[in-house]
Design a protein around this motif. Structure first.
Motif, PDB file in Angstrom:
ATOM      1  N   UNK A  24       0.832  -1.208   0.000  1.00  0.00           N
ATOM      2  CA  UNK A  24       0.000   0.000   0.000  1.00  0.00           C
ATOM      3  C   UNK A  24       0.862   1.252   0.000  1.00  0.00           C
ATOM      4  N   UNK A  25       1.922   1.251   0.792  1.00  0.00           N
ATOM      5  CA  UNK A  25       2.839   2.398   0.824  1.00  0.00           C
ATOM      6  C   UNK A  25       3.462   2.634  -0.549  1.00  0.00           C
ATOM      7  N   UNK A  31       1.246   6.719  -6.817  1.00  0.00           N
ATOM      8  CA  UNK A  31       0.157   7.663  -7.102  1.00  0.00           C
ATOM      9  C   UNK A  31       0.641   9.102  -6.953  1.00  0.00           C
ATOM     10  N   UNK A  32       1.400   9.371  -5.900  1.00  0.00           N
ATOM     11  CA  UNK A  32       1.919  10.726  -5.676  1.00  0.00           C
ATOM     12  C   UNK A  32       2.837  11.134  -6.828  1.00  0.00           C
ATOM     13  N   UNK A  37       3.547  14.274 -11.960  1.00  0.00           N
ATOM     14  CA  UNK A  37       3.730  14.310 -13.418  1.00  0.00           C
ATOM     15  C   UNK A  37       2.507  14.923 -14.092  1.00  0.00           C
ATOM     16  N   UNK A  38       1.325  14.531 -13.629  1.00  0.00           N
ATOM     17  CA  UNK A  38       0.096  15.055 -14.218  1.00  0.00           C
ATOM     18  C   UNK A  38       0.011  16.569 -14.029  1.00  0.00           C
TER      19      UNK A  38
END
Length: 69
Positions: A24-25, A31-32, A37-38
């Motif tokens: 999960x970490x 995701x971060x 990047x997004x």
């Protein structure tokens, strides 16, 4: 023997939970990273759109000046 079985089961559950927490970490980290990047892409595209709007305004101004002459 029963206590030993229970401890073994608890250790196995703890190991499973540790693995799940680590995965999960890692997913959160990914995701971060993707969010960063997004955001960079959004900023680049926003700058490009703003530049296009400036060019459009310049062309429209030039067309209006030509009409006035």
């Amino acid at each position: 023997a029963t206590v030993c079985m229970i401890q073994t089961r608890h250790r196995a559950e703890l190991d499973r939970l540790r693995i799940e927490a680590n995965v999960t970490r890692e997913l959160i980290g990914a995701i971060v990273t993707e969010q960063a990047r997004a955001l960079t892409c959004v900023q680049i595209w926003t700058d490009a759109v703003n530049a296009l709007h400036l060019k459009i305004e310049r062309v429209e101004d030039a067309m209006m000046k030509e009409k006035g002459n």
